[in-house]
Scaffold this motif. Structure first.
Motif, PDB file in Angstrom:
ATOM      1  N   GLY A 108       0.784  -1.223   0.000  1.00 16.50           N
ATOM      2  CA  GLY A 108       0.000   0.000   0.000  1.00 16.50           C
ATOM      3  C   GLY A 108       0.816   1.273   0.000  1.00 16.50           C
ATOM      4  O   GLY A 108       0.247   2.369   0.014  1.00 16.50           O
ATOM      5  N   ASN A 109       2.147   1.179  -0.049  1.00 15.54           N
ATOM      6  CA  ASN A 109       3.005   2.367  -0.058  1.00 15.54           C
ATOM      7  C   ASN A 109       3.227   2.779  -1.517  1.00 15.54           C
ATOM      8  O   ASN A 109       4.249   2.465  -2.141  1.00 15.54           O
ATOM      9  CB  ASN A 109       4.331   2.065   0.636  1.00 15.54           C
ATOM     10  N   LEU A 110       2.257   3.481  -2.073  1.00 16.11           N
ATOM     11  CA  LEU A 110       2.293   3.811  -3.493  1.00 16.11           C
ATOM     12  C   LEU A 110       3.366   4.837  -3.816  1.00 16.11           C
ATOM     13  O   LEU A 110       3.972   4.789  -4.890  1.00 16.11           O
ATOM     14  CB  LEU A 110       0.917   4.325  -3.941  1.00 16.11           C
ATOM     15  N   SER A 111       3.618   5.776  -2.915  1.00 13.09           N
ATOM     16  CA  SER A 111       4.635   6.800  -3.185  1.00 13.09           C
ATOM     17  C   SER A 111       6.019   6.175  -3.306  1.00 13.09           C
ATOM     18  O   SER A 111       6.795   6.504  -4.219  1.00 13.09           O
ATOM     19  CB  SER A 111       4.617   7.857  -2.080  1.00 13.09           C
ATOM     20  N   GLU A 112       6.351   5.274  -2.392  1.00 18.87           N
ATOM     21  CA  GLU A 112       7.652   4.605  -2.468  1.00 18.87           C
ATOM     22  C   GLU A 112       7.753   3.758  -3.729  1.00 18.87           C
ATOM     23  O   GLU A 112       8.793   3.751  -4.402  1.00 18.87           O
ATOM     24  CB  GLU A 112       7.854   3.731  -1.232  1.00 18.87           C
ATOM     25  N   ALA A 113       6.683   3.049  -4.065  1.00 18.22           N
ATOM     26  CA  ALA A 113       6.697   2.227  -5.277  1.00 18.22           C
ATOM     27  C   ALA A 113       6.884   3.089  -6.518  1.00 18.22           C
ATOM     28  O   ALA A 113       7.648   2.739  -7.428  1.00 18.22           O
ATOM     29  CB  ALA A 113       5.400   1.422  -5.371  1.00 18.22           C
ATOM     30  N   GLU A 114       6.214   4.237  -6.555  1.00 12.19           N
ATOM     31  CA  GLU A 114       6.344   5.116  -7.710  1.00 12.19           C
ATOM     32  C   GLU A 114       7.774   5.615  -7.856  1.00 12.19           C
ATOM     33  O   GLU A 114       8.322   5.679  -8.964  1.00 12.19           O
ATOM     34  CB  GLU A 114       5.373   6.285  -7.572  1.00 12.19           C
ATOM     35  N   GLY A 115       8.413   5.966  -6.742  1.00 10.92           N
ATOM     36  CA  GLY A 115       9.794   6.423  -6.802  1.00 10.92           C
ATOM     37  C   GLY A 115      10.743   5.343  -7.303  1.00 10.92           C
ATOM     38  O   GLY A 115      11.661   5.618  -8.090  1.00 10.92           O
ATOM     39  N   LEU A 116      10.520   4.094  -6.894  1.00  8.13           N
ATOM     40  CA  LEU A 116      11.382   3.000  -7.345  1.00  8.13           C
ATOM     41  C   LEU A 116      11.191   2.725  -8.836  1.00  8.13           C
ATOM     42  O   LEU A 116      12.153   2.448  -9.555  1.00  8.13           O
ATOM     43  CB  LEU A 116      11.089   1.749  -6.519  1.00  8.13           C
ATOM     44  N   TYR A 117       9.956   2.791  -9.297  1.00  5.79           N
ATOM     45  CA  TYR A 117       9.723   2.603 -10.726  1.00  5.79           C
ATOM     46  C   TYR A 117      10.364   3.734 -11.541  1.00  5.79           C
ATOM     47  O   TYR A 117      10.874   3.509 -12.652  1.00  5.79           O
ATOM     48  CB  TYR A 117       8.224   2.529 -11.018  1.00  5.79           C
TER      49      TYR A 117
END
Length: 751
Positions: free
Chosen positions: A70-79
């Protein structure tokens, strides 16, 4: 050149350090710079490409874990970092699109929660349908859909698009009255505008007698008795037209709906829709496993419910197999091996055998005859062995599919073929030798698994060489074939594949070796004993069982043969009180609506009942089974077990939990009410904001007693807590003379 080479090696080592520290973007840039500076160095280029792939894999793994948590901000940064390594990476772009979709769905579901709290269930349902159409596996959307369904059932309201102020009950008594007059009376009483088709006959009359019937239902019944159809135009206007194929085609609204199927085959689902809904405008895309249909909104809503019943994951089971081969052997070889023969020769040892004339035989004596006497040996050999061969494979297989495991060798068997011309050809065939296990599970409702098992254990006994020199093998084998039916987690042991061998060999001088004691001096004995046993243990664990749909999904109204109805009135919640006192209590808690009719509250706030003295041996005991500790974000199942000394038919339950810590994912019925092959049903509703669950388990027909699981509730841990309690606030088994049940609570630590 030497200085340049040393500088490149230093930069290369620096890039390695950056990569180990997790600074993938700068490390890959450094690797690429070193590789470009030394285009002829294959090692630098190879390491650059390898490290780039490793960096992308590591970033995708971290991003996927963050998105799942559910940590979408962190996932977006990694992508985004992955895109820096490889601009235009299709997987990263698709993942970013999914993150944006998940963020948009989260905002929509927050608005859905607000709409549910405000009572605007129709708007909330439409928004949830949009989310589930894009992401059918969205657990939060599925939970919201369950809440909307439960709220609709509790309020006992229809889902037509008329406003709530037009749902008040009416009483009509029309005897041979023109149909337009009847609609004008309804228009004056309710404020609904009726627009008539020009082909409605002016002499059409109606005779109806209705008592306390909802207004929209009265309109439908009048149209049904006069062969008229209605179509809602807006919040307070309806079109009335003749029920003829041409008029229905002219006025019926048609929508286009696409279904992306995750599990079921599109062709099978399309055939179901054509058969049940009589829908012809269906297109199947087998490549995308998708189907599109064009039909009325009612037909599409019915199609959504049918697709949801069919598009479920195939059952899958994990088989935990343990094969144990126990082999014990004893070998005793003891005694004296005396010579069994003495050889005589007229030729000295070491000389070639030559022919002798007959005259030489006359001169034979003790000096010219040579005797060959073998040496005697003393055998003292005692050997014991105890061997265990263990194989513990874990096989994951879908229901109805076959899986096999081979632990051993493939022994080559050579076959020679010769022709009359002298041509010789050889063919090599391989034979499996060792432990071979074949399984084929079938998952059934009730978490039972039927397994067809074929076990074969083989070994090489000896090698056989034919006259032509071809090598073949003698293979010993033991087989076992059976079909088992086990519960989820039940262990079954197959044993008895035993092979016992006992060989005794004695040799020595004739006559003397048959007497005790002398047989040890003038002979030897060999005792060889071997015992082999094979034990198979198998335990199925369901990864994905057959989903038990509730009664509202299995049975619902669909209209008539010529007119489908996708939005139907929902039956009232089945958790009726079991005694007169409960009826009076429920009536006292009901609140009147705007028309004066009593509408029961959706979910009364029932506090925990005070402790009351109970008999020493209560008739019904209820207790929980749940894991003592889970992590935040994990799902777990709390099982409510029941032990009933007397037969019961129904158990209404009120369960409480902390909504800030726990979230309900799903509720399923246990096996207690359906034991013995009986029919049972489970009515349920969830109020996430108050943290309460109302459920009623009902046995149809005869009552049941005994022990078993009554309810299985799957929760998701949302926040850390040292003591997250699931409380059974009330439980009153039926029939009423049994009285209340003795209950207990369960606490789970969330970290």
């Amino acid at each position: 050149m030497l200085v340049a080479s040393c500088g490149a090696a230093g930069e290369f080592r620096r890039a390695d350090r950056l990569f180990e520290q997790g600074d993938y973007v700068e490390a890959i840039e450094q690797f690429e710079a070193v590789s470009d500076a030394s285009p002829g160095n294959v090692r630098y280029r190879q390491q650059f490409l390898l490290r780039k792939r490793q960096a992308l894999d590591a970033l995708f793994q971290q991003a996927d874990r963050a998105r799942a948590g559910g940590n979408l901000s962190e996932a977006e940064g990694l992508y985004q970092r992955a895109l820096q390594l490889e601009p235009g990476n299709a997987a990263a772009l698709e993942a970013l699109r999914r993150v944006a979709t998940a963020r948009r769905h989260g905002a929509i579901l927050i608005e859905v929660d607000a709409l549910i709290a405000a009572g605007d269930l129709e708007a909330a349902e439409e928004m949830v349908r949009d989310v589930l159409a894009e992401d059918p596996n969205n657990l939060r959307a599925q939970n919201s859909s369950e809440r909307i369904r439960a709220a609709n059932a509790a309020k006992d309201r229809t889902a037509d698009s008329l406003e709530d102020r037009f749902r008040k009950p009416v009483t009509l008594e029309f005897s041979d009255v023109p149909v337009r007059v009847a609609f004008e009376v309804l228009s004056k009483a309710s404020g609904i505008n009726f627009v008539y088709d020009q082909d409605i006959r002016p002499d059409l009359k109606v005779s109806v007698f209705l008592r306390e019937t909802p207004l929209d239902e009265a309109i439908r019944l009048i149209g049904l008795s006069t062969q008229l159809e209605t179509r809602v135009l807006n919040a307070n206007s309806m079109m009335v037209f003749p029920n003829t194929p041409q008029k229905i085609a002219d006025y019926r609204q048609l929508n286009i709906r696409s279904f992306y199927l995750a599990n079921a085959e599109a062709k099978t689902v399309a055939e179901t829709l054509r058969t049940i809904l009589k829908s012809e405008n269906i297109v199947v895309d087998e490549k995308l496993n998708m189907l599109m249909m064009r039909d009325s909104p009612d037909a599409i809503r019915l199609a959504e419910r049918l697709v949801a019943l069919q598009d479920i994951g195939e059952p899958e089971v994990m088989l935990d197999v343990e094969v144990l081969e126990i082999k014990r052997s004893k070998l005793l070889d003891m005694g004296i091996s005396l010579p069994s023969e003495i050889g005589f020769s007229v030729v000295a040892p070491g000389q070639a055998n030559t022919a002798l004339p007959i005259s030489e035989l006359r001169r034979l004596n003790s000096d010219t005859i040579y005797a060959s006497v073998p040496s005697a040996t003393v055998r003292l050999h005692d050997e014991r062995s105890d061997a265990r061969i263990l194989a513990n494979p874990k096989i994951r297989v879908k229901s109805g599919e076959e899986a096999s495991v081979l632990i051993g060798d493939r022994v080559p068997v050579i076959t020679s073929t010769s022709t009359s011309t002298g041509f010789v050809s050889e063919t090599v065939n391989y034979v499996d030798v060792g432990l071979k296990l074949e399984v084929e599970p079938h998952v059934y409702a009730g978490d039972e698994v039927s397994i067809r098992i074929n076990l074969e254990v083989s070994n090489l006994v000896r090698e056989i060489v034919t006259r032509s020199g071809t090598l073949s093998y003698q293979i010993g084998t033991r087989n076992a074939q059976t079909v088992l039916r086990l519960k989820d987690g039940e262990t079954q042991i197959l044993a008895g594949l035993i092979n016992k061998e006992d060989r005794q060999v004695a040799n020595g001088w004739p006559g003397i070796s048959r007497f005790p004691i002398l047989n040890r001096i003038f002979g030897s004995q060999k005792n060889d004993r071997q015992d082999t046993e094979i034990v198979l243990s198998i335990r199925p664990r369901l990864i994905r069982g057959i989903r038990h749909a509730d009664l509202g999904e299995l049975e619902f109204e669909s209209g008539t043969a010529t007119h489908l109805r996708g939005r139907t009135s929902v039956a009232a919640f089945a958790g009726a009180p079991s005694s007169e006192s409960d009826d009076q209590e429920a009536t006292s808690e009901a609140a009147p609506d705007a028309t004066g009719a009593a509408v029961p509250s959706a979910l009364p706030d029932v506090p925990p009942s005070p402790a009351i003295p109970l008999p020493e041996a209560p008739n019904v005991l209820l207790d929980w089974t749940a894991p003592p500790e889970v992590r935040v974000g994990e799902q777990f199942t709390a099982v409510l077990n029941v032990s009933a000394l007397q037969a019961i038919e129904q158990i209404p339950l009120l369960i409480g939990f902390d909504p800030k810590v726990l979230q309900v994912v799903g509720i399923e019925e246990g096996m207690f009410m359906s034991q013995g092959g009986g029919q049972s049903s489970l009515a349920q509703q969830v109020n996430l904001s108050d943290g309460k669950i109302m459920a009623t388990a009902t046995r149809q027909g005869s009552a049941v007693s005994g022990q078993g699981s009554l309810l299985q509730i799957t929760f998701k841990a949302m926040a850390a807590s040292d003591k997250a309690e699931v409380k059974l606030l009330s439980a009153t088994p039926g029939p009423g003379q049994i009285g209340p049940a003795r209950t207990s609570n369960v606490a789970i630590r969330i970290r």
